[in-house]
Design an enzyme around this catalytic site. Sequence first.
Site, PDB file in Angstrom:
ATOM      1  N   GLN A  53       0.553  -1.516   0.142  1.00 10.73           N
ATOM      2  CA  GLN A  53      -0.130   0.025   0.088  1.00 10.73           C
ATOM      3  C   GLN A  53       0.245   1.307   0.092  1.00 10.73           C
ATOM      4  OE1 GLN A  53      -2.812  -1.529   3.544  1.00 10.73           O
ATOM      5  NE2 GLN A  53      -3.911  -0.480   2.304  1.00 10.73           N
ATOM      6  N   HIS A 155       2.086  -8.851   4.605  1.00 10.97           N
ATOM      7  CA  HIS A 155       0.789  -8.120   4.557  1.00 10.97           C
ATOM      8  C   HIS A 155      -0.002  -8.281   3.443  1.00 10.97           C
ATOM      9  CE1 HIS A 155      -1.562  -4.486   6.898  1.00 10.97           C
ATOM     10  NE2 HIS A 155      -1.929  -4.866   5.692  1.00 10.97           N
ATOM     11  N   ASN A 200      -0.660 -10.745   8.996  1.00 11.20           N
ATOM     12  CA  ASN A 200      -1.702  -9.327   8.744  1.00 11.20           C
ATOM     13  C   ASN A 200      -3.216  -9.719   8.621  1.00 11.20           C
ATOM     14  OD1 ASN A 200      -2.087  -7.118   9.158  1.00 11.20           O
ATOM     15  ND2 ASN A 200      -3.148  -6.770   7.039  1.00 11.20           N
ATOM     16  N   GLU A 201      -3.977  -9.645   9.465  1.00  6.90           N
ATOM     17  CA  GLU A 201      -4.977 -10.414   9.095  1.00  6.90           C
ATOM     18  C   GLU A 201      -5.425 -11.257   8.194  1.00  6.90           C
ATOM     19  OE1 GLU A 201      -7.287  -6.468   7.898  1.00  6.90           O
ATOM     20  OE2 GLU A 201      -7.643  -6.168   9.133  1.00  6.90           O
ATOM     21  N   TRP A 462      -3.601   3.594  11.989  1.00  9.05           N
ATOM     22  CA  TRP A 462      -4.180   3.454  10.166  1.00  9.05           C
ATOM     23  C   TRP A 462      -5.027   4.946   9.411  1.00  9.05           C
ATOM     24  CZ3 TRP A 462      -1.663  -0.041   7.674  1.00  9.05           C
ATOM     25  CH2 TRP A 462      -2.452  -0.070   6.293  1.00  9.05           C
ATOM     26  N   GLU A 469      -5.839   1.536  -1.429  1.00  7.46           N
ATOM     27  CA  GLU A 469      -6.499   0.899  -0.069  1.00  7.46           C
ATOM     28  C   GLU A 469      -7.130  -0.253  -0.602  1.00  7.46           C
ATOM     29  OE1 GLU A 469      -7.099   1.212   3.015  1.00  7.46           O
ATOM     30  OE2 GLU A 469      -8.894   0.186   2.938  1.00  7.46           O
ATOM     31  N   TRP A 470      -6.436  -1.692  -1.142  1.00  2.00           N
ATOM     32  CA  TRP A 470      -6.784  -2.862  -2.525  1.00  2.00           C
ATOM     33  C   TRP A 470      -8.013  -2.146  -3.359  1.00  2.00           C
ATOM     34  CZ3 TRP A 470      -2.609  -5.119  -0.540  1.00  2.00           C
ATOM     35  CH2 TRP A 470      -2.522  -4.791   0.837  1.00  2.00           C
ATOM     36  N   PHE A 478      -7.135   6.905   4.313  1.00  2.00           N
ATOM     37  CA  PHE A 478      -7.152   6.774   6.469  1.00  2.00           C
ATOM     38  C   PHE A 478      -6.166   7.792   6.528  1.00  2.00           C
ATOM     39  CE2 PHE A 478      -9.683   2.660   4.927  1.00  2.00           C
ATOM     40  CZ  PHE A 478     -10.511   2.254   6.275  1.00  2.00           C
TER      41      PHE A 478
END
Length: 520
Positions: A53, A155, A200-201, A462, A469-470, A478
Amino acid sequence: MELSLVLQAFFVFLMSFQVLLVSCSQTITMKGELGTSPFPRNFLFGTASSSYQFEGAFLADGKGLNNWDNFTHKPGNIIDGSNGDVAVDHYHRYLEDLELMEDIGVNSYRFSISWARILPKGRFGAVNRAGVDHYNKFIDALLHRGIIPFVTLTHYDIPQELEDRYGGWLSPQVQKDFAYYADICFEYFGDRVKFWVTFNEPNVAVIRGYRSGDYPPAHCSGLFGNCKEGDSEREPFIAAHNIILSHSAAVGIYRTKYQKEQEGSIGIVMNTMWYEPISNSSEDKRAAERAQAFFMNWFLDPILFGKYPAEMHEILGSSLPEFSKYDQEKLKNRLDFIGINQYTSFYVKDCIFSICEPGIGYSKTEGYAIWTAQNKGVFIGEPTDLDWLYVHPQGMYEMVTYIKERYNNLPMYITENGFGEKEKPTEILLNDVWRVNYMSCYLDALATAVRKGADVRGYFAWSLLDNFEWKDGYTVRFGLYHVDYATLKRNRKTSATWYKQYIANHTRPVKLVKYSFTKK
Ligand SMILES: *[C@@H]1O[C@H](CO)[C@@H](O)[C@H](O)[C@H]1NC(C)=O
Ligand SMILES: *[C@@H]1O[C@H](CO)[C@@H](O)[C@H](O)[C@H]1NC(C)=O
Ligand SMILES: *[C@@H]1O[C@H](CO)[C@@H](O)[C@H](O)[C@H]1NC(C)=O
């Protein structure tokens, strides 16, 4: 033009209510003595980012292609047709960005290493020296400014080579690749990096990569979406299983080869949603618990207790992969801390005993527990520009308290929390009172959880900068700093000024561990 004027007038109108907007729910704030910080000494205040990102430089210095390079380069995958080829050019502008961090006064920075910069072909090729050198320089530059690196190994991005060779997370072979990569990072950077995050996530990565198919590798089936390949009912669980075992392998290596000498800690970062039962019926309460099982405990239970949540076994039966006796033993207590990304909450309604309209959570593979933002027409929190983000600070308190109780108050870090906005006139974006309101209320709720005994040791906003943003490309912002995507110029928003003051009000001088700057 006229439309933008109307918009502008509307936002100016809204802003005149900013005093009203900055108010948190009274149920969760528990004010301490004036001037005392609820946060412990050495609490980390930082901002967070990720390689894909932020960095750009997608072919610089020998980097290999990763799954997100491939995905974004296919037309139609990103809503504004953009990609992370340049992103915010953090790879080249990190010194400038460090100045912004120093100005805010953070004592920590969360970022991720791009796997394909270190190992362009995974374990099937050589270590890319230039990639290692980049992160060495960056880590040293952080430490010279007293900013502690908090480093994520992956990530969402993995070398495309691993996708092409054996299907990435769907193959047990990936465990070997991840362990090999982690070992290299500990070896090269572990003398100075004391906080490691393996993933990450991973819950979001597998749900969107293999169930809804709107993240790479874009697998899905049936009602879940229109993909070329995949099996939405099975693949998310296979990918998750391989991620859990990859995590375990990396932690094993860290603990046996490095931790004693390097004295760091290792954890994982989960995306978290606070699930509020839509009614007090025992069915809806159990559904909210199932929603946690199928979203977060799915990963944390095996990593800490050696087995999947009972709710998943009951509903999924044999479509849930099994851990061998050997895995079960190895898996216990495989975390030094839990990283929590907390943004929002949903109501949850039972779909086993009552009939539901289709939606998120509705299916068997999601645990028959539907997520909804509204209860009798009232939103759980103030809606925002984003259809998944509702301002519900109490969710921060509830989530942290839930994790504290379920996982024996293991140290926790809030590894992400933040507020996103769609495009608006720059003057409006720069005066981001909504973000200030959001952060202030969420931090209040966090402080209450800490006062009641939650072992939370850090908070990362964040994000430092607006960024890629993906799926939303550059249409959602953000950042605490605005980025003009035409010039890449960074401009301070009100929230950066506010966060600076908040940190100053809540920190005591941090005693930095002495680091050596010897490069390998
Ligand atoms: C990924 O991109 C590379 C370079 O454009 C291409 O050669 C390769 O076929 C792509 N892989 C997939 C699975 O799309
Ligand atoms: C559930 O019960 C509590 C305590 O009586 C009450 O405060 C709350 O509003 C109820 N929730 C719902 C959704 O009815
Ligand atoms: C910091 O403390 C000052 C003095 O108590 C107060 O006026 C200000 O609102 C605080 N700011 C933040 C962001 O906490």
